[in-house]
Design a protein around this motif. Structure first.
Motif, PDB file in Angstrom:
ATOM      1  N   MET A 128       1.095   3.342  -6.195  1.00  0.00           N
ATOM      2  CA  MET A 128       1.219   2.973  -4.801  1.00  0.00           C
ATOM      3  C   MET A 128       1.850   4.125  -4.020  1.00  0.00           C
ATOM      4  O   MET A 128       2.763   4.772  -4.507  1.00  0.00           O
ATOM      5  CB  MET A 128       2.091   1.716  -4.692  1.00  0.00           C
ATOM      6  CG  MET A 128       2.369   1.317  -3.263  1.00  0.00           C
ATOM      7  SD  MET A 128       3.374  -0.177  -3.140  1.00  0.00           S
ATOM      8  CE  MET A 128       2.214  -1.229  -2.337  1.00  0.00           C
ATOM      9  N   ARG A 129       1.376   4.338  -2.827  1.00  0.00           N
ATOM     10  CA  ARG A 129       1.973   5.358  -1.950  1.00  0.00           C
ATOM     11  C   ARG A 129       3.413   4.964  -1.663  1.00  0.00           C
ATOM     12  O   ARG A 129       3.684   3.816  -1.316  1.00  0.00           O
ATOM     13  CB  ARG A 129       1.194   5.432  -0.640  1.00  0.00           C
ATOM     14  CG  ARG A 129      -0.218   5.945  -0.801  1.00  0.00           C
ATOM     15  CD  ARG A 129      -1.059   5.706   0.460  1.00  0.00           C
ATOM     16  NE  ARG A 129      -0.368   5.904   1.702  1.00  0.00           N
ATOM     17  CZ  ARG A 129      -0.473   6.982   2.487  1.00  0.00           C
ATOM     18  NH1 ARG A 129      -1.269   7.962   2.140  1.00  0.00           N
ATOM     19  NH2 ARG A 129       0.190   7.074   3.611  1.00  0.00           N
ATOM     20  N   LEU A 168      14.733   9.693  -9.172  1.00  0.00           N
ATOM     21  CA  LEU A 168      13.937   8.749  -8.389  1.00  0.00           C
ATOM     22  C   LEU A 168      12.475   9.192  -8.314  1.00  0.00           C
ATOM     23  O   LEU A 168      11.561   8.372  -8.442  1.00  0.00           O
ATOM     24  CB  LEU A 168      14.514   8.625  -6.975  1.00  0.00           C
ATOM     25  CG  LEU A 168      15.871   7.938  -6.886  1.00  0.00           C
ATOM     26  CD1 LEU A 168      16.537   8.262  -5.557  1.00  0.00           C
ATOM     27  CD2 LEU A 168      15.729   6.437  -7.079  1.00  0.00           C
ATOM     28  N   ALA A 169      12.271  10.487  -8.124  1.00  0.00           N
ATOM     29  CA  ALA A 169      10.903  11.015  -8.079  1.00  0.00           C
ATOM     30  C   ALA A 169      10.203  10.779  -9.406  1.00  0.00           C
ATOM     31  O   ALA A 169       9.024  10.381  -9.443  1.00  0.00           O
ATOM     32  CB  ALA A 169      10.930  12.498  -7.725  1.00  0.00           C
ATOM     33  N   ALA A 170      10.897  11.012 -10.516  1.00  0.00           N
ATOM     34  CA  ALA A 170      10.305  10.805 -11.841  1.00  0.00           C
ATOM     35  C   ALA A 170       9.985   9.329 -12.062  1.00  0.00           C
ATOM     36  O   ALA A 170       8.925   8.991 -12.611  1.00  0.00           O
ATOM     37  CB  ALA A 170      11.262  11.309 -12.922  1.00  0.00           C
ATOM     38  N   HIS A 171      10.874   8.440 -11.616  1.00  0.00           N
ATOM     39  CA  HIS A 171      10.627   7.000 -11.747  1.00  0.00           C
ATOM     40  C   HIS A 171       9.362   6.611 -10.976  1.00  0.00           C
ATOM     41  O   HIS A 171       8.514   5.877 -11.486  1.00  0.00           O
ATOM     42  CB  HIS A 171      11.823   6.194 -11.247  1.00  0.00           C
ATOM     43  CG  HIS A 171      11.610   4.720 -11.344  1.00  0.00           C
ATOM     44  ND1 HIS A 171      11.931   4.009 -12.468  1.00  0.00           N
ATOM     45  CD2 HIS A 171      11.081   3.831 -10.464  1.00  0.00           C
ATOM     46  CE1 HIS A 171      11.615   2.740 -12.283  1.00  0.00           C
ATOM     47  NE2 HIS A 171      11.107   2.603 -11.068  1.00  0.00           N
ATOM     48  N   ALA A 204       6.212   7.860 -12.709  1.00  0.00           N
ATOM     49  CA  ALA A 204       5.922   7.140 -13.953  1.00  0.00           C
ATOM     50  C   ALA A 204       5.511   5.684 -13.727  1.00  0.00           C
ATOM     51  O   ALA A 204       4.676   5.162 -14.452  1.00  0.00           O
ATOM     52  CB  ALA A 204       7.152   7.186 -14.862  1.00  0.00           C
ATOM     53  N   HIS A 205       6.100   5.029 -12.719  1.00  0.00           N
ATOM     54  CA  HIS A 205       5.897   3.592 -12.562  1.00  0.00           C
ATOM     55  C   HIS A 205       5.071   3.187 -11.347  1.00  0.00           C
ATOM     56  O   HIS A 205       4.688   2.014 -11.242  1.00  0.00           O
ATOM     57  CB  HIS A 205       7.245   2.879 -12.512  1.00  0.00           C
ATOM     58  CG  HIS A 205       8.060   3.069 -13.750  1.00  0.00           C
ATOM     59  ND1 HIS A 205       7.781   2.424 -14.925  1.00  0.00           N
ATOM     60  CD2 HIS A 205       9.127   3.863 -13.993  1.00  0.00           C
ATOM     61  CE1 HIS A 205       8.658   2.799 -15.852  1.00  0.00           C
ATOM     62  NE2 HIS A 205       9.479   3.676 -15.305  1.00  0.00           N
ATOM     63  N   GLY A 231       2.360   5.154 -10.091  1.00  0.00           N
ATOM     64  CA  GLY A 231       1.036   5.761 -10.089  1.00  0.00           C
ATOM     65  C   GLY A 231       0.914   7.109  -9.423  1.00  0.00           C
ATOM     66  O   GLY A 231      -0.198   7.556  -9.147  1.00  0.00           O
ATOM     67  N   GLY A 232       2.019   7.776  -9.145  1.00  0.00           N
ATOM     68  CA  GLY A 232       1.926   9.102  -8.551  1.00  0.00           C
ATOM     69  C   GLY A 232       3.221   9.525  -7.916  1.00  0.00           C
ATOM     70  O   GLY A 232       4.183   8.758  -7.853  1.00  0.00           O
ATOM     71  N   PRO A 233       3.256  10.755  -7.421  1.00  0.00           N
ATOM     72  CA  PRO A 233       4.492  11.274  -6.830  1.00  0.00           C
ATOM     73  C   PRO A 233       4.767  10.675  -5.449  1.00  0.00           C
ATOM     74  O   PRO A 233       3.872  10.155  -4.788  1.00  0.00           O
ATOM     75  CB  PRO A 233       4.213  12.772  -6.718  1.00  0.00           C
ATOM     76  CG  PRO A 233       2.733  12.865  -6.582  1.00  0.00           C
ATOM     77  CD  PRO A 233       2.173  11.737  -7.411  1.00  0.00           C
ATOM     78  N   ALA A 234       6.025  10.766  -5.044  1.00  0.00           N
ATOM     79  CA  ALA A 234       6.417  10.349  -3.700  1.00  0.00           C
ATOM     80  C   ALA A 234       5.751  11.269  -2.680  1.00  0.00           C
ATOM     81  O   ALA A 234       5.486  12.442  -2.954  1.00  0.00           O
ATOM     82  CB  ALA A 234       7.927  10.419  -3.553  1.00  0.00           C
ATOM     83  N   LEU A 235       5.485  10.750  -1.501  1.00  0.00           N
ATOM     84  CA  LEU A 235       4.881  11.541  -0.432  1.00  0.00           C
ATOM     85  C   LEU A 235       5.921  12.375   0.309  1.00  0.00           C
ATOM     86  O   LEU A 235       5.603  13.438   0.830  1.00  0.00           O
ATOM     87  CB  LEU A 235       4.168  10.628   0.566  1.00  0.00           C
ATOM     88  CG  LEU A 235       3.047   9.769  -0.001  1.00  0.00           C
ATOM     89  CD1 LEU A 235       2.526   8.827   1.064  1.00  0.00           C
ATOM     90  CD2 LEU A 235       1.932  10.661  -0.529  1.00  0.00           C
ATOM     91  N   ALA A 236       7.160  11.870   0.368  1.00  0.00           N
ATOM     92  CA  ALA A 236       8.233  12.542   1.104  1.00  0.00           C
ATOM     93  C   ALA A 236       9.554  11.902   0.717  1.00  0.00           C
ATOM     94  O   ALA A 236       9.575  10.901  -0.009  1.00  0.00           O
ATOM     95  CB  ALA A 236       8.005  12.412   2.614  1.00  0.00           C
ATOM     96  N   ALA A 237      10.640  12.474   1.210  1.00  0.00           N
ATOM     97  CA  ALA A 237      11.973  11.910   0.979  1.00  0.00           C
ATOM     98  C   ALA A 237      12.767  11.977   2.273  1.00  0.00           C
ATOM     99  O   ALA A 237      12.636  12.923   3.046  1.00  0.00           O
ATOM    100  CB  ALA A 237      12.697  12.675  -0.128  1.00  0.00           C
ATOM    101  N   GLY A 238      13.605  10.975   2.460  1.00  0.00           N
ATOM    102  CA  GLY A 238      14.543  10.945   3.572  1.00  0.00           C
ATOM    103  C   GLY A 238      15.937  10.802   3.012  1.00  0.00           C
ATOM    104  O   GLY A 238      16.183   9.919   2.182  1.00  0.00           O
TER     105      GLY A 238
END
Length: 195
Positions: free
Chosen positions: A1-2, A61-64, A67-68, A70-77
């Motif tokens: 999920m995005r 958090l990015a690794a979680h 792994a869970h 379906g893909g990497p995060a789009l961004a971080a705040g």
């Protein structure tokens, strides 16, 4: 999920979440909470250790998410206490964490490999409160959360005031007892020492 990473750094604790976008099924809806964690900030080990802890927490958090979800995060705040240069992406000063002039946005972007937004913790909370919370629809409001430090966000016309030097709302460093207890900010008798 995005999804995106949301991380709030406090003087004692860091709180984080992975938030998903469910707007494809319901346009205009709020983000979906997918995962949340909490971790000690570790300020007793010094400012360099706090920065390392933030970077490690965000990477975890990015690794979680990868792994869970379906893909990497789009961004971080990321929201941090003290004086913040939001446009320059720098944590300028924090009395409670002891850091000065940390290029936190760039450090996180390099570590995570995604765009990162950096904001002041209370102003960011105030902005959210003004958009979706108790301040929604109000032209002016004051948001004052209490934690390790004391600060306020001044909501005006749909935005939150940063002040001329990014110091608006730092009410914990108003001197209430001249000559009182030492404060990490360099003054004596600040509200945060007594409240």
């Amino acid at each position: 999920m995005r999804h995106v990473i949301a991380l709030d750094v406090g003087g004692t604790w860091m709180k984080a979440a992975l938030l998903g976008d469910d707007s494809a099924s319901a346009p205009g809806t709020a983000p979906v909470l997918l995962h949340r964690e909490r971790r000690a900030t570790g300020r007793e080990r010094g400012p360099e250790a706090v920065v390392a802890e933030i970077l490690d927490f965000a990477a975890g958090l990015a690794a979680h998410g990868a792994a869970h979800l379906g893909g990497p995060a789009l961004a971080a705040g990321v929201a941090v206490p003290g004086i913040v240069d939001e446009s320059g992406g720098r944590a300028v000063y924090s009395a409670n964490l002891g850091w000065r002039d940390v290029p936190l946005r760039d450090l996180l972007a390099e570590r995570l490999g995604v765009p990162v937004a950096l904001g002041h913790d209370v102003r960011t909370g105030g902005l959210a409160e003004g958009r979706i919370g108790a301040g929604k629809g109000a032209d002016r409001f004051l948001f004052v959360p209490l934690g390790t430090g004391i600060a306020g966000a001044i909501g005006i016309g749909g935005g939150v005031e940063a002040g001329a030097h990014g110091f608006a709302g730092e009410i914990g460093h108003i001197v209430v007892r001249p000559g009182g207890a030492d404060c990490p900010c360099g003054q004596r008798g600040c509200l945060e020492r007594y409240a």
